[in-house]
Design an enzyme around this catalytic site. Structure first.
Site, mmCIF file in Angstrom:
data_model
loop_
_atom_site.group_PDB
_atom_site.id
_atom_site.type_symbol
_atom_site.label_atom_id
_atom_site.label_comp_id
_atom_site.label_asym_id
_atom_site.label_seq_id
_atom_site.Cartn_x
_atom_site.Cartn_y
_atom_site.Cartn_z
ATOM 1 N N CYS A 142 -9.972 83.709 4.650
ATOM 2 C CA CYS A 142 -9.728 83.801 6.060
ATOM 3 C C CYS A 142 -8.341 84.798 6.058
ATOM 4 O O CYS A 142 -8.601 85.982 5.496
ATOM 5 C CB CYS A 142 -9.284 82.534 6.844
ATOM 6 N N LYS A 163 -11.022 85.260 20.628
ATOM 7 C CA LYS A 163 -10.969 84.659 19.322
ATOM 8 C C LYS A 163 -12.540 84.085 19.081
ATOM 9 O O LYS A 163 -13.017 83.710 19.794
ATOM 10 C CB LYS A 163 -10.060 83.312 19.569
ATOM 11 N N SER A 192 -12.346 80.512 12.780
ATOM 12 C CA SER A 192 -11.346 80.460 13.653
ATOM 13 C C SER A 192 -10.280 81.483 13.326
ATOM 14 O O SER A 192 -9.425 81.125 12.504
ATOM 15 C CB SER A 192 -10.874 78.956 13.335
ATOM 16 N N HIS A 235 -14.309 79.837 7.119
ATOM 17 C CA HIS A 235 -13.812 78.575 6.526
ATOM 18 C C HIS A 235 -14.785 77.786 6.003
ATOM 19 O O HIS A 235 -15.107 76.785 6.662
ATOM 20 C CB HIS A 235 -12.885 77.771 7.535
ATOM 21 N N GLU A 237 -15.109 75.827 3.792
ATOM 22 C CA GLU A 237 -14.332 74.624 3.106
ATOM 23 C C GLU A 237 -14.047 73.498 4.193
ATOM 24 O O GLU A 237 -13.580 72.470 4.115
ATOM 25 C CB GLU A 237 -13.281 74.809 2.336
ATOM 26 N N ARG A 249 -6.143 69.878 19.808
ATOM 27 C CA ARG A 249 -4.653 70.147 19.616
ATOM 28 C C ARG A 249 -4.298 71.145 20.756
ATOM 29 O O ARG A 249 -3.034 71.145 21.409
ATOM 30 C CB ARG A 249 -4.217 70.630 18.388
#
Length: 317
Positions: A142, A163, A192, A235, A237, A249
């Site tokens: 990333c 985004k 992300s 990502h 992982e 969040r």
């Protein structure tokens, strides 16, 4: 074969619950096997979560892997205790006297800053320069991938109007590449990020190969021809609930954030998470360890040196 981790690392408990075989370093020393030495440069704020994610995917291999955690000394981590960092992490200076079969550089939530504005940028570029001569194969994830592409090739990142957030269909572009062996033609990957690296900029560099890409999210997996450098712009992982934690969040903070796409069933945040990238994540890291680290690294790790075949030219800044 087991993943060798530092004694008492918090990730050990999570890995054991997943039936992943780990071994403390003291026991591994007694075995007559040279493990693959992998340095994980963790610049994510969620240190323990990221350690666990990467340990999980590295452990899904028949190879014995010794994991060394590395931090930026020029940056103070605010989301993890100083004791944790002192116990389990080495500084960049501390690893520079050694060589490693592989290195992973994680992402970081600093993508809206210019690279040179990041407080540890100078230290990071010194690490990237050192890795060319002292690491056989490096994987950048990333923002870490964007940073390495910028440092090695001068490829810029661009701020997106919206985004890229969710799980996207990726298409394998080079099925015969060893990193893609066993992959379905279409697979899923979490993303992300607020910035992108553009395909037209990548294609200006004949040393780079696009291995997988997405119409919506752009290039996803890149490599140099011989696999000495691997770039993952998503990502792979991530855990099942990582995007959910990020989403809730930000909602709690009152931020205007979109629901991650193709992630919750029917795109309903009250629905179940569709976890459909784990198999290809394991395959990606297993292929990297097997074809570009284990089979390619010199038997004597001290014989690692810079490979000039990729023809990289340092950008003058």
């Amino acid at each position: 074969m087991p993943l060798i981790i530092p004694n008492a690392l918090p990730a050990a408990e999570a890995l054991q619950s997943d039936n992943i075989f780990t071994m403390e370093k003291a026991r591994a020393i007694s075995q007559d096997i040279r493990p693959l030495r992998i340095a994980i440069v963790n610049i994510m704020p969620t240190k323990v979560a990221t350690e666990t994610q990467l340990a999980r995917v590295l452990a899904n291999s028949p190879l014995q892997v010794e994991m060394t955690l590395v931090r930026m000394e020029s940056h103070e981590s605010k989301n993890v205790s100083r004791q944790h960092m002192d116990c389990f992490y080495k500084t960049v200076d501390e690893i520079m006297g050694h060589r490693y079969d592989g290195m992973i550089l994680t992402g970081a939530p600093v993508e809206l800053l210019d690279f040179e504005e990041v407080d540890y940028w100078k230290e990071l570029t010194e690490l990237l320069d050192w890795a060319e001569d002292n690491v056989y194969s490096s994987m950048f994830i990333c923002w870490g991938a964007q940073a390495a592409l910028y440092h090695y090739y001068g490829i810029p990142k661009h701020v997106l109007p919206e985004k890229v957030f969710g799980v996207f269909e990726e298409k394998v572009a080079r099925p015969r590449n060893p990193l893609m062996r066993g992959f379905d033609e279409i697979f899923y990957a979490p993303h992300s990020r607020h910035t992108e690296v553009r395909k037209k900029d990548i294609k200006k560099h004949k040393e780079l190969r696009i291995l997988a890409e997405c119409e919506e999210a752009g290039p996803h997996i890149l490599s140099t021809e011989n696999g000495r450098q691997i770039y993952i712009l998503g990502h792979q992982e991530y855990d099942k609930d990582t995007l959910a934690k990020e989403y809730f969040r930000d909602i709690k903070k009152g931020m205007d954030i979109q629901v991650p796409r193709n992630y919750f069933k029917d795109d309903d945040p009250d629905g179940e998470i569709m976890f459909r990238w784990r198999g290809h994540a394991s395959l990606l890291f297993s292929n990297w360890l097997n074809y570009y680290v284990y089979q390619a690294t010199p038997f004597n790790i001290n014989d690692i040196k810079r490979d000039e075949k990729d023809g990289k030219k340092r950008q003058q800044k």
